[in-house]
Design an enzyme around this catalytic site. Structure first.
Site, PDB file in Angstrom:
ATOM      1  N   ARG A  95       1.911  -2.627   1.198  1.00  0.00           N
ATOM      2  CA  ARG A  95       1.788  -2.974  -0.192  1.00  0.00           C
ATOM      3  C   ARG A  95       2.690  -4.216  -0.255  1.00  0.00           C
ATOM      4  O   ARG A  95       3.495  -4.747   0.585  1.00  0.00           O
ATOM      5  CB  ARG A  95       2.913  -1.872  -0.973  1.00  0.00           C
ATOM      6  CG  ARG A  95       1.847  -0.626  -1.124  1.00  0.00           C
ATOM      7  CD  ARG A  95       2.675   0.595  -1.766  1.00  0.00           C
ATOM      8  NE  ARG A  95       1.909   1.704  -1.921  1.00  0.00           N
ATOM      9  CZ  ARG A  95       1.736   2.552  -1.161  1.00  0.00           C
ATOM     10  NH1 ARG A  95       2.540   2.570  -0.074  1.00  0.00           N
ATOM     11  NH2 ARG A  95       1.112   3.733  -1.600  1.00  0.00           N
ATOM     12  N   LYS A 122       6.717   3.832  -1.000  1.00  0.00           N
ATOM     13  CA  LYS A 122       6.344   4.413  -2.682  1.00  0.00           C
ATOM     14  C   LYS A 122       6.529   6.087  -2.349  1.00  0.00           C
ATOM     15  O   LYS A 122       6.884   6.805  -3.394  1.00  0.00           O
ATOM     16  CB  LYS A 122       5.073   3.908  -3.076  1.00  0.00           C
ATOM     17  CG  LYS A 122       4.552   4.412  -4.318  1.00  0.00           C
ATOM     18  CD  LYS A 122       3.429   3.827  -4.641  1.00  0.00           C
ATOM     19  CE  LYS A 122       3.069   4.465  -6.020  1.00  0.00           C
ATOM     20  NZ  LYS A 122       1.723   3.661  -6.523  1.00  0.00           N
ATOM     21  N   HIS A 181      -2.724  -6.689  -4.885  1.00  0.00           N
ATOM     22  CA  HIS A 181      -2.865  -5.249  -4.477  1.00  0.00           C
ATOM     23  C   HIS A 181      -4.373  -5.144  -3.739  1.00  0.00           C
ATOM     24  O   HIS A 181      -4.315  -4.016  -2.894  1.00  0.00           O
ATOM     25  CB  HIS A 181      -2.475  -4.265  -5.631  1.00  0.00           C
ATOM     26  CG  HIS A 181      -2.375  -2.779  -4.912  1.00  0.00           C
ATOM     27  ND1 HIS A 181      -1.367  -2.488  -4.429  1.00  0.00           N
ATOM     28  CD2 HIS A 181      -3.506  -1.847  -5.388  1.00  0.00           C
ATOM     29  CE1 HIS A 181      -1.544  -1.236  -4.042  1.00  0.00           C
ATOM     30  NE2 HIS A 181      -2.697  -0.846  -4.777  1.00  0.00           N
ATOM     31  N   ARG A 184      -4.963  -4.449  -0.034  1.00  0.00           N
ATOM     32  CA  ARG A 184      -4.702  -3.175   0.567  1.00  0.00           C
ATOM     33  C   ARG A 184      -6.048  -2.393   0.254  1.00  0.00           C
ATOM     34  O   ARG A 184      -6.192  -1.702   1.157  1.00  0.00           O
ATOM     35  CB  ARG A 184      -3.576  -2.621  -0.234  1.00  0.00           C
ATOM     36  CG  ARG A 184      -3.292  -1.148   0.212  1.00  0.00           C
ATOM     37  CD  ARG A 184      -1.800  -0.672  -0.314  1.00  0.00           C
ATOM     38  NE  ARG A 184      -1.711   0.691  -0.306  1.00  0.00           N
ATOM     39  CZ  ARG A 184      -1.154   1.303   0.632  1.00  0.00           C
ATOM     40  NH1 ARG A 184      -0.705   0.680   1.732  1.00  0.00           N
ATOM     41  NH2 ARG A 184      -0.728   2.650   0.675  1.00  0.00           N
ATOM     42  N   TRP A 207      -0.144   6.903   2.479  1.00  0.00           N
ATOM     43  CA  TRP A 207      -0.465   7.731   1.275  1.00  0.00           C
ATOM     44  C   TRP A 207      -0.028   9.159   1.530  1.00  0.00           C
ATOM     45  O   TRP A 207      -0.166   9.747   2.467  1.00  0.00           O
ATOM     46  CB  TRP A 207      -1.875   7.571   1.161  1.00  0.00           C
ATOM     47  CG  TRP A 207      -2.410   6.512   0.262  1.00  0.00           C
ATOM     48  CD1 TRP A 207      -2.142   6.011  -0.887  1.00  0.00           C
ATOM     49  CD2 TRP A 207      -3.138   5.491   0.931  1.00  0.00           C
ATOM     50  NE1 TRP A 207      -2.861   4.810  -1.168  1.00  0.00           N
ATOM     51  CE2 TRP A 207      -3.358   4.324  -0.072  1.00  0.00           C
ATOM     52  CE3 TRP A 207      -3.489   5.183   2.297  1.00  0.00           C
ATOM     53  CZ2 TRP A 207      -4.320   3.187   0.394  1.00  0.00           C
ATOM     54  CZ3 TRP A 207      -4.353   4.097   2.536  1.00  0.00           C
ATOM     55  CH2 TRP A 207      -4.714   3.178   1.501  1.00  0.00           C
ATOM     56  N   TYR A 216     -11.876   6.079  -0.718  1.00  0.00           N
ATOM     57  CA  TYR A 216     -12.817   5.209   0.019  1.00  0.00           C
ATOM     58  C   TYR A 216     -13.942   6.028   0.866  1.00  0.00           C
ATOM     59  O   TYR A 216     -14.416   5.477   1.457  1.00  0.00           O
ATOM     60  CB  TYR A 216     -11.778   4.672   0.899  1.00  0.00           C
ATOM     61  CG  TYR A 216     -10.589   3.874   0.384  1.00  0.00           C
ATOM     62  CD1 TYR A 216     -10.870   2.731  -0.156  1.00  0.00           C
ATOM     63  CD2 TYR A 216      -9.319   4.449   0.270  1.00  0.00           C
ATOM     64  CE1 TYR A 216      -9.725   2.051  -0.854  1.00  0.00           C
ATOM     65  CE2 TYR A 216      -8.318   3.959  -0.123  1.00  0.00           C
ATOM     66  CZ  TYR A 216      -8.424   2.611  -0.792  1.00  0.00           C
ATOM     67  OH  TYR A 216      -7.393   1.905  -1.537  1.00  0.00           O
TER      68      TYR A 216
END
Length: 255
Positions: A95, A122, A181, A184, A207, A216
């Site tokens: 990120r 995150k 972003h 990414r 994640w 994805y």
């Protein structure tokens, strides 16, 4: 807080919408309000009940990513310091805040790895970052430019990347509707298209939820191909040969 009822929630909802912002922006305010009210009931015991706060429907955005050719064109148009950062982002999937805040103490070029501390991630979990050849080349270029931070410009840490130089480079490269972003997203899309399993992409990208990576999944059907062949064929091979032969004869007679 006891004065907050459905009418107050509705007023906040309509007032935010009237400013012309997107549903997602309204939802961030409503979600914060809902979280505070729920804590007031269940954690702090200030309230006996809370009004229901419904979020607005958000449009499903198509994943925006670049082809390799587009990425190379963009990198060539960016000034060197931004090109290095963008290349590193495409190589690692990190990120923006993790790239701009990356310190040399978090990098081990000798063993081709870096790491993001839990308080920087995150999901609040440490991330191991294996470094591929592109990432190592970028880091090697940056050695000695700043004592603490990997990415700097004229002796200062780079904190903002969505600058005028970024937007001008996008325009020169002929790329529209693309945010930093989305680098990414591009990294994750390339991985999936090249056969990297989703659970590996999840771990590489840090994640917390597998559902975040499933967006994805449609970019590659390689893992499903074996099951597609489970169905019995409807067309016999001999029929295909006959059809092809007839087509060839017709084309020859026409010519």
């Amino acid at each position: 807080m006891s004065d907050i009822d459905r009418s107050v929630v509705a007023a906040i909802h309509h007032k935010k919408l009237a400013t012309g912002v997107a549903n997602a922006t309204v939802n961030r305010t409503l979600a914060l309000l809902r979280a505070i009210l729920l804590r007031a009931v269940h954690d702090w015991e200030w309230l006996d009940s809370t009004p229901k706060v419904r979020l607005l429907r958000e449009p499903i955005r198509r994943i925006r990513y670049l082809t390799h050719a587009q990425a190379i064109r963009l990198l060539s148009e960016l000034p060197e310091h931004l090109s290095d950062m963008a290349t590193f982002s495409l190589a690692t999937g990190l990120r923006k805040s993790n790239v701009t805040g990356l310190e040399w103490s978090q990098v081990d070029i000798r063993h081709n790895q870096a790491w993001i501390h839990a308080d920087q991630a995150k999901a609040k979990k440490a991330i191991a970052v294996p470094l591929n050849l592109d990432a190592v080349r970028v880091l090697t270029k940056r050695i000695g430019l700043h004592q603490r931070y990997v990415f700097s410009y004229k002796g200062r840490r780079i904190e903002k990347v969505s600058t005028a130089a970024w937007y001008k480079a996008l325009k020169r490269a002929g790329i529209s509707d693309f945010r930093w972003h989305d680098l990414r997203h591009t990294w994750a899309s390339w991985h999936v298209q090249n056969g990297t399993p989703l659970y590996v992409v999840q771990e590489l990208g840090g994640w917390e939820s597998y559902e975040m990576v499933r967006r994805y999944a449609h970019l590659s059907a390689a893992h499903l191909k074996i099951f597609a062949d489970n169905l019995s064929p409807l067309i016999k091979p001999s029929a295909l040969i006959a059809t092809s032969s007839a087509g060839l004869e017709n084309s020859l007679s026409i010519s």
